[in-house]
Design a protein around this motif. Structure first.
Motif, short mmCIF file in Angstrom:
data_model
loop_
_atom_site.label_atom_id
_atom_site.label_comp_id
_atom_site.label_asym_id
_atom_site.label_seq_id
_atom_site.Cartn_x
_atom_site.Cartn_y
_atom_site.Cartn_z
N ARG A 1 1.08 -1.38 -0.09
CA ARG A 1 0.21 0.02 0.08
C ARG A 1 1.18 1.52 0.01
O ARG A 1 1.44 1.54 0.81
N ASP A 2 0.70 1.97 -1.09
CA ASP A 2 1.61 3.28 -1.23
C ASP A 2 1.00 4.30 -1.93
O ASP A 2 1.63 5.36 -2.54
N ASP A 3 -0.17 4.17 -1.91
CA ASP A 3 -1.12 5.35 -2.27
C ASP A 3 -1.05 6.59 -1.63
O ASP A 3 -1.53 7.58 -1.96
N ASN A 4 -0.26 6.34 -0.35
CA ASN A 4 -0.25 7.82 0.53
C ASN A 4 1.26 8.66 0.19
O ASN A 4 1.48 9.33 0.82
N THR A 5 1.79 8.17 -0.86
CA THR A 5 3.08 8.74 -1.10
C THR A 5 3.30 9.38 -2.42
O THR A 5 2.77 9.06 -3.35
#
Length: 124
Positions: free
Chosen positions: A31-35
């Motif tokens: 999960r790296d949709d916050n980067t």
């Protein structure tokens, strides 16, 4: 039938527990949709100051977890995908032309597990 108990039963439960932990960790790592990743579009441009980026986003209510310089880019970690989208809009409207601001697929919150892409230079 033989009843599984004692040491063997404990080993079976331990394996299930380890499997559950491995699944949770792998879901977290993917999960790296916050980067966000900021790169310079021009050849001789410079990256914006991390403190400036932090203030710009925090002043607009976007909570920044961290800002990390990386090779030719700045990586901004945020709490949620919604905050990442809001931060992307704020940065696009406040930074001068010449910067690419994209959701990063290359870096996650677990940068120490970063593996170079096949097209990147390798030393050695």
């Amino acid at each position: 039938m033989m009843k599984v108990s004692g040491c063997f039963g404990l080993m079976k439960r331990s394996r299930l527990g380890l499997l559950a932990v491995a699944v949770l960790v792998s879901l977290t790592l993917c999960r790296d949709d916050n980067t966000l990743q900021i790169t310079v579009a021009r050849e001789r441009g410079s990256l914006p100051d991390g403190f400036f980026l932090y203030q710009l986003l925090e002043d607009r209510g976007i909570r920044v977890k961290s800002i990390t310089p990386a090779k030719d880019s700045m990586i901004i970690h945020l709490d949620t995908p919604e905050q990442a989208q809001a931060a992307q809009l704020v940065l696009q409207s406040h930074l001068p032309e010449g910067y690419a601001i994209l959701k990063s697929r290359r870096y996650s919150a677990w940068q120490w597990l970063y593996r170079p892409a096949a097209d990147e230079e390798r030393l050695g």
